[in-house]
Write a protein that holds these residues in place. Sequence first.
Motif, mmCIF file in Angstrom:
data_model
loop_
_atom_site.group_PDB
_atom_site.id
_atom_site.type_symbol
_atom_site.label_atom_id
_atom_site.label_comp_id
_atom_site.label_asym_id
_atom_site.label_seq_id
_atom_site.Cartn_x
_atom_site.Cartn_y
_atom_site.Cartn_z
ATOM 1 N N ALA A 171 17.270 -5.735 -2.866
ATOM 2 C CA ALA A 171 16.598 -6.977 -3.243
ATOM 3 C C ALA A 171 17.148 -7.515 -4.563
ATOM 4 O O ALA A 171 17.177 -6.811 -5.574
ATOM 5 C CB ALA A 171 15.092 -6.740 -3.361
ATOM 6 N N ALA A 172 17.568 -8.777 -4.548
ATOM 7 C CA ALA A 172 18.083 -9.428 -5.748
ATOM 8 C C ALA A 172 16.962 -9.977 -6.606
ATOM 9 O O ALA A 172 17.153 -10.242 -7.805
ATOM 10 C CB ALA A 172 19.039 -10.551 -5.350
ATOM 11 N N LEU A 173 15.793 -10.155 -6.008
ATOM 12 C CA LEU A 173 14.632 -10.729 -6.689
ATOM 13 C C LEU A 173 13.392 -10.306 -5.922
ATOM 14 O O LEU A 173 13.435 -10.172 -4.695
ATOM 15 C CB LEU A 173 14.736 -12.265 -6.707
ATOM 16 N N ARG A 180 0.818 -1.210 0.000
ATOM 17 C CA ARG A 180 0.000 0.000 0.000
ATOM 18 C C ARG A 180 0.856 1.266 0.000
ATOM 19 O O ARG A 180 0.316 2.372 -0.074
ATOM 20 C CB ARG A 180 -0.940 0.000 1.207
ATOM 21 N N PHE A 181 2.164 1.124 0.109
ATOM 22 C CA PHE A 181 3.042 2.278 -0.043
ATOM 23 C C PHE A 181 2.850 2.883 -1.429
ATOM 24 O O PHE A 181 2.567 2.159 -2.400
ATOM 25 C CB PHE A 181 4.508 1.860 0.086
ATOM 26 N N PRO A 182 3.059 4.192 -1.576
ATOM 27 C CA PRO A 182 3.096 4.770 -2.920
ATOM 28 C C PRO A 182 4.191 4.104 -3.751
ATOM 29 O O PRO A 182 5.180 3.601 -3.204
ATOM 30 C CB PRO A 182 3.424 6.247 -2.662
ATOM 31 N N PRO A 183 4.050 4.098 -5.091
ATOM 32 C CA PRO A 183 5.046 3.415 -5.937
ATOM 33 C C PRO A 183 6.479 3.850 -5.663
ATOM 34 O O PRO A 183 7.390 3.014 -5.647
ATOM 35 C CB PRO A 183 4.608 3.790 -7.356
ATOM 36 N N ALA A 184 6.687 5.149 -5.432
ATOM 37 C CA ALA A 184 8.054 5.622 -5.180
ATOM 38 C C ALA A 184 8.608 5.043 -3.886
ATOM 39 O O ALA A 184 9.817 4.775 -3.784
ATOM 40 C CB ALA A 184 8.072 7.149 -5.125
ATOM 41 N N ARG A 225 0.032 -6.883 -8.059
ATOM 42 C CA ARG A 225 1.086 -5.936 -7.683
ATOM 43 C C ARG A 225 2.344 -6.074 -8.539
ATOM 44 O O ARG A 225 3.347 -5.404 -8.291
ATOM 45 C CB ARG A 225 1.435 -6.117 -6.195
ATOM 46 N N ALA A 226 2.298 -6.897 -9.577
ATOM 47 C CA ALA A 226 3.482 -7.143 -10.402
ATOM 48 C C ALA A 226 3.990 -5.862 -11.059
ATOM 49 O O ALA A 226 5.202 -5.668 -11.220
ATOM 50 C CB ALA A 226 3.171 -8.195 -11.452
ATOM 51 N N ALA A 227 3.077 -4.969 -11.427
ATOM 52 C CA ALA A 227 3.476 -3.734 -12.110
ATOM 53 C C ALA A 227 4.250 -2.791 -11.203
ATOM 54 O O ALA A 227 4.899 -1.854 -11.684
ATOM 55 C CB ALA A 227 2.244 -3.024 -12.666
ATOM 56 N N ALA A 228 4.195 -3.004 -9.895
ATOM 57 C CA ALA A 228 4.888 -2.124 -8.951
ATOM 58 C C ALA A 228 6.357 -2.488 -8.772
ATOM 59 O O ALA A 228 7.086 -1.756 -8.109
ATOM 60 C CB ALA A 228 4.182 -2.161 -7.592
ATOM 61 N N VAL A 229 6.801 -3.609 -9.347
ATOM 62 C CA VAL A 229 8.211 -3.984 -9.247
ATOM 63 C C VAL A 229 9.023 -2.992 -10.081
ATOM 64 O O VAL A 229 8.747 -2.800 -11.259
ATOM 65 C CB VAL A 229 8.445 -5.422 -9.746
ATOM 66 N N PRO A 230 10.019 -2.324 -9.486
ATOM 67 C CA PRO A 230 10.769 -1.288 -10.211
ATOM 68 C C PRO A 230 11.538 -1.844 -11.408
ATOM 69 O O PRO A 230 11.947 -3.011 -11.423
ATOM 70 C CB PRO A 230 11.738 -0.745 -9.161
ATOM 71 N N VAL A 260 12.078 1.058 -0.906
ATOM 72 C CA VAL A 260 12.280 -0.093 -0.024
ATOM 73 C C VAL A 260 13.065 -1.188 -0.738
ATOM 74 O O VAL A 260 14.028 -1.752 -0.190
ATOM 75 C CB VAL A 260 10.925 -0.624 0.484
ATOM 76 N N LEU A 261 12.670 -1.492 -1.960
ATOM 77 C CA LEU A 261 13.344 -2.576 -2.679
ATOM 78 C C LEU A 261 14.778 -2.211 -3.021
ATOM 79 O O LEU A 261 15.681 -3.056 -2.946
ATOM 80 C CB LEU A 261 12.541 -2.929 -3.934
#
Length: 489
Positions: A105-107, A90-94, A114-119, A99-100
């Motif tokens: 995060a390696a993966l 629920r965090f904003p995309p930025a 929520r797949a579209a939120a992966v940077p 966080v990632l």
Amino acid sequence: MTGFTNLGALIDRARDPAKPALIDLSGAAPREVSYAELDALSNAAARGLLRRGLRRGDRVGILAANSTEFLAALNGAMRAGLVAVPVNWRFPPATVEYVLRNSGAALVLTDAARAAAVPEGVPGITFGSAAWDALLDPGDFTPVMPEPAEPALFLYTSGSTGRPKGVVLSHQSHLWVVEQRLAGADMARERVLIAAPLYHMNGLALAQLASAAHITVVLLPAFEARSYIRAIGAHRVTWITGVPPMMAMLLQERETLTATDTSCVRHVRCGSAPVSPALVAAIRAAFPQAGFVNGYGTTEAGPVVFGRHPEGIPTPPLSVGYPHPAVELRLNADNVLEQKCPALMNGYWNRPDLKSPLTPDGFYVTGDVFHRDENGFFTVVGRIDDMFISGGENIFPSEVEKVLESHPAVEQSAVIPVPDAIKGTKPVAFVVRRGAVDEAALKAHALEHAPAYMHPRRIWFLDALPLMGTNKIDKARLAALAAERLGAD
């Protein structure tokens, strides 16, 4: 001692493998997952992550609603000696991206929603996809034996007062939590309902306890009051837990509560924020057959803090209890709780800009102000950084909220400070009504039952209070709304 050594391996294979570990309500129909199936899926995830080339200590983000796959990915990462990083979706995309990237995060393992939120540039695999099926590597797996203080989890705080902080938790820290919560507890007949997000300590610690106790978790993907109530009745839940706003929203659904048999509930636990007398009374009225526990804990130092009085003295209604015998507690000069125990975090990940929250002698400064009574019971007053000064007087929002919620027509309230040319700041309130009451009547009620400086100078009514991703009230959104309404006056 429980005999568990890896936080991702809390399933006792000597116990009934066919017993349901989960009743997963994240899909179109309930999905029953046995302990054997959850164990096998967790092993397959561990093997697959290592086969993919991840190495001990690498971070694996989990960006998903509650589900079987979430727990299997979490378990698998930790079994493999990797660090699980559940992310507040629920965090904003930025903020999700921050966080990632901050965690390195390696993966990222995610669900379809929520797949579209992966940077961009961060590898991602979606649960249920062909790539997820290809990642899984079924077979036996021996969990890694962690080194002392080896990280198991990064849990990022909500970030309501700035960028989220990655709390580094070791395997040993939360194995100790599980051991303490299991000690002397007879949980064999319990069935737990979890709707709190698994990226937050409230839901995650309970899921880990349930696994170690070999009991069934009824798992909702997220909290929705009517679905929550129906799940209690349909699956004969005995233990419910949540933050106070969740409980208040549940109690607003009077028709669904009336239509549902909730007599199976024997335990209600509320935590992560102060409760009001009105909310406690309403919970006890809705679940008269259940014991109520007002819990307390922090991400940085865990949920084992308070318990029963050693002499059997009953816990006062709003108290969080008497200090747990395995925990060292003290109040500093500002009555802020300081805590030392084996659940203490390693520190904040990759944040050299932050001052350590530990005292020179190793106590964690919680930031929570407490009152301690003559019998040694502790009661939360509020967050030290929530306190504001109005005309020279200290005001804790939770104290004003308790007064407002003592009015029979008030369901929920939230108090925030706004600027004032004379007093510096002044309190205003947002209220959810359960009956007929207007602003003037509530102001008069506050003036009658509390010092005049505490009464809200403006009161606005909402159908529901906005929530953050942790299901706590989003006071930043309320502050923006208050500024907008005051500007329109």
